[in-house]
Design a protein around this motif. Structure first.
Motif, PDB file in Angstrom:
ATOM      1  N   TYR A   1       5.165 -11.168 -32.021  1.00 18.01           N
ATOM      2  CA  TYR A   1       4.054 -10.305 -31.579  1.00 18.01           C
ATOM      3  C   TYR A   1       3.156  -9.983 -32.769  1.00 18.01           C
TER       4      TYR A   1
ATOM      5  N   GLU B   1      10.951  -6.215 -18.639  1.00 22.90           N
ATOM      6  CA  GLU B   1      10.533  -7.436 -17.942  1.00 22.90           C
ATOM      7  C   GLU B   1      11.293  -8.664 -18.429  1.00 22.90           C
TER       8      GLU B   1
ATOM      9  N   ALA C   1       7.260  -1.747 -21.759  1.00 21.50           N
ATOM     10  CA  ALA C   1       7.139  -2.562 -20.533  1.00 21.50           C
ATOM     11  C   ALA C   1       7.749  -3.956 -20.699  1.00 21.50           C
ATOM     12  N   PRO C   2       7.462  -4.681 -21.794  1.00 25.19           N
ATOM     13  CA  PRO C   2       8.089  -6.015 -21.941  1.00 25.19           C
ATOM     14  C   PRO C   2       9.611  -5.962 -22.011  1.00 25.19           C
TER      15      PRO C   2
ATOM     16  N   VAL D   1      -0.270   4.365 -25.396  1.00 18.71           N
ATOM     17  CA  VAL D   1      -0.609   3.226 -24.527  1.00 18.71           C
ATOM     18  C   VAL D   1      -0.114   1.928 -25.154  1.00 18.71           C
ATOM     19  N   LYS D   2      -0.329   1.772 -26.453  1.00 23.86           N
ATOM     20  CA  LYS D   2       0.157   0.570 -27.146  1.00 23.86           C
ATOM     21  C   LYS D   2       1.676   0.487 -27.083  1.00 23.86           C
TER      22      LYS D   2
ATOM     23  N   SER E   1       3.656   1.821 -24.780  1.00 20.67           N
ATOM     24  CA  SER E   1       4.077   1.564 -23.403  1.00 20.67           C
ATOM     25  C   SER E   1       3.854   0.101 -23.002  1.00 20.67           C
ATOM     26  N   HIS E   2       2.659  -0.411 -23.310  1.00 25.91           N
ATOM     27  CA  HIS E   2       2.318  -1.772 -22.873  1.00 25.91           C
ATOM     28  C   HIS E   2       2.908  -2.847 -23.785  1.00 25.91           C
ATOM     29  N   GLY E   3       2.981  -2.543 -25.098  1.00 21.98           N
ATOM     30  CA  GLY E   3       3.413  -3.587 -26.029  1.00 21.98           C
ATOM     31  C   GLY E   3       4.896  -3.591 -26.331  1.00 21.98           C
TER      32      GLY E   3
END
Length: 457
Positions: A75, A61, A57-58, A49-50, A52-54
Motif C-alpha cells: 500500500y 474484506e 475495511a480491507p 476516514v483514511k 477506516s477506508h485504508g
C-alpha cells in the motif's frame, strides 16, 4: 536507549508504554473469522476516514491474514520501522501502526487541518506562523502535535461544568514539567464547581486564588507556536473545546512582553524590541501622572521654557490639570472600547474620525491644552505595544492609580505609587514561581522538577 523487541506485538506494548498518559491514543483490536490484528494511532493528528477506508475495511474484506499482510506491504504510504525509536517517531508524526502476523507496519494517515484554521487576530506577528486556534479542540490538538512530535508530550482530558460539560485537555512535557505546578493545576480543576464554562478567560479567573490581583498570572493565547514554545519550557497548557484560546501557566511578568517573532529576530534586535515595550509601559503609567505632578505641584523640576510652554497651553483651561487629564484619558478609553465593539467595516474609520474631531474641538474650545492632546496620544500608542491583551488591559487600569496619587501628593505620590507597585510585584507568585523574576532577561525553563522530586540542575 533504543529497544527493538523480538516480537512486534511486544514492540507495540513498548510504544504504548512510552505514550502513557496520552488521552487521544487509540488502541484497537481488529477481530475477524480469518484472523486478528492490532491498530494503534493518535486520534488528534490522524484522519479517521483514511483509517477506516485504508486499514479497517480491507481487513474485514480479505480472505486471510496473509492476503491482508501483502495488501499492507504494497500500500502506498506504508513503512516498516527497524527500531523502536523510529516506530515511535512515525506514530507521533501522523502514522497508524498495524501489527499482523508478528509484523508491524505503519500507514501515513496524517490529518492536516488547513481549511478550518484562520489567521490570528489579537496576536499578530510580522514573521512566523499566522495560524490560530479554532473553537474545535481536536483541531487545536492537531496543530500542537504537528509542531511538538515528542513522546514526552502528554495529554489528559476531563469534563468541566455541571451543565456545559466542556471538554478540557491538559498538555505538558513529562520530562520538563514542574510536577508541583501540575498537581496544583489538576487539584484546582478537579475541585472547580461551575455550571457553565464557555471561555478560557472564565477558567483563568477560577484558577486564581487571589481575587484582588491587578496583573494576569497566566497567558491566554490564540497562537499554537506560543503554546508549543512554553511546553518546551516546562509549562502546562490548558485547552478547551468551544473556544479559540489556550491558557499557559505558570507565567511571570516578563512573559507578557515577549512576542513570538522576537525569537526570529537577531538576539540584539529581539531584546531591543522587548526594551521598547517596557518603555511603552513606563510611558503609559507615568506620563499622565507626571503631567499632573509637574503642572500642579512641582513645576520647578522641569526647565523654565517647558514650564512656560505648558502654562501657555493651559491658559484657557478652566479646571485643574487633574480634571483635564481624566477627561482626555476617559475619552480615549471610550474610543478604544468603541473600536473593539463596532463592526470591523466601520470601527477603525469611526474611531479615527471621532478622535480627530474630539481632539481638535476640545483644543479650540479651550477645554484641554495642546500638550495634553499630544500626551494622551502617546499614552494610547505606547499601551498597545504590549503583545498580550490581558497585560495591556491591566496597565490601562493601573495608570489611574498613578494619576490619583499625583493629584494628591504630586511627584511624591508618583514615586510612592511606583515603590508600592514594585513591592507588590516582588511579593507575587504564579503557581509557586516568583512573578517578577528575571525581568530584563530571557525566560529560563521551568523544567527543574522531575517526577518524584529532585532536580536536573
Amino acid at each position: 536507549m533504543s529497544e527493538q523487541p523480538q516480537k512486534h506485538a511486544a514492540s507495540l506494548e513498548w510504544i504504548t508504554e512510552k505514550l502513557d498518559n496520552i488521552a487521544d491514543l487509540e488502541d484497537k483490536r481488529l477481530l475477524a473469522p480469518a484472523g486478528d490484528a492490532r491498530l494503534v494511532f493518535i486520534k488528534s493528528i490522524t484522519d479517521s476516514v483514511k483509517i477506516s477506508h485504508g486499514i479497517i475495511a480491507p481487513f474485514y474484506e480479505m480472505e486471510d491474514n496473509e492476503a491482508y499482510k501483502d495488501y499492507i506491504r504494497t500500500y502506498p504510504g506504508s513503512e516498516e520501522a527497524t527500531t523502536g525509536e523510529r516506530a515511535l517517531e512515525l506514530l507521533l508524526s501522523g502514522y497508524a501502526a498495524v501489527a499482523i502476523l508478528d509484523q508491524l507496519y505503519f500507514f501515513d494517515v496524517l490529518h492536516a487541518e488547513n481549511s478550518a484554521v484562520s489567521e490570528t487576530i489579537t496576536e499578530s506577528v510580522t514573521q512566523g506562523p499566522s495560524d490560530g486556534f479554532t473553537e474545535n479542540l481536536a483541531i487545536n490538538l492537531n496543530m500542537v502535535r504537528r509542531r511538538y512530535q515528542s513522546s514526552q508530550l502528554k495529554m489528559e482530558s476531563m469534563l468541566i461544568g455541571n451543565l456545559s460539560r466542556t471538554k478540557m485537555a491538559i498538555l505538558y512535557d513529562e520530562s520538563r514539567v514542574n510536577y508541583d505546578v501540575l498537581a496544583e493545576v489538576k487539584e484546582k480543576l478537579q475541585t472547580l464547581r461551575v455550571d457553565i464554562l464557555q471561555a478560557t478567560g472564565e477558567l483563568e479567573k477560577y484558577l486564581s486564588s487571589d481575587k484582588l490581583r491587578i496583573f494576569p498570572k497566566t497567558i491566554v493565547t490564540e497562537r499554537p507556536d506560543r503554546v508549543v514554545f512554553n511546553l518546551s519550557e516546562g509549562k502546562v497548557a490548558l485547552m478547551m473545546d468551544t473556544t479559540g484560546y489556550a491558557i499557559v501557566l505558570p507565567s511571570i511578568f516578563n512573559d507578557f512582553f515577549t512576542a513570538m517573532d522576537d525569537k526570529i529576530q537577531f538576539p540584539f534586535v529581539g531584546r531591543f524590541l522587548k526594551f521598547l515595550r517596557v518603555i511603552g509601559v513606563a510611558m503609559t503609567l507615568w506620563l499622565p501622572a507626571l503631567y499632573v505632578a509637574f503642572t500642579s505641584y512641582n513645576p520647578e523640576i522641569i526647565r523654565v521654557q517647558i514650564a512656560l510652554l505648558v502654562a501657555g497651553s493651559r491658559a484657557t483651561v478652566p479646571y485643574p490639570s487633574f480634571v483635564e487629564v481624566l477627561i482626555m484619558l476617559i475619552m480615549m478609553e471610550f474610543l478604544t472600547e468603541a473600536s473593539i465593539r463596532l463592526p470591523r467595516a466601520i470601527g477603525p474609520t469611526a474611531t479615527t474620525v471621532g478622535g480627530l474631531i474630539l481632539g481638535q474641538a476640545a483644543t479650540q474650545a479651550g477645554l484641554v491644552g495642546n500638550i495634553m492632546i499630544i500626551l494622551v496620544s502617546a499614552v494610547a500608542i505606547s499601551n498597545f505595544l504590549i503583545p498580550l491583551n490581558m497585560m495591556s488591559f491591566s496597565v490601562r487600569v493601573l495608570k489611574y492609580f498613578f494619576v490619583i496619587a499625583a493629584a494628591f501628593l504630586g511627584l511624591v505620590g508618583v514615586v510612592s505609587c511606583l515603590v508600592g507597585l514594585m513591592i507588590y510585584l516582588c511579593s507575587q507568585r504564579s503557581f509557586g514561581q516568583p512573578y517578577f523574576r528575571l525581568f530584563f532577561m530571557d525566560n529560563i525553563s521551568f523544567r527543574k522538577f522531575k517526577k518524584g522530586g529532585g532536580t536536573d540542575g
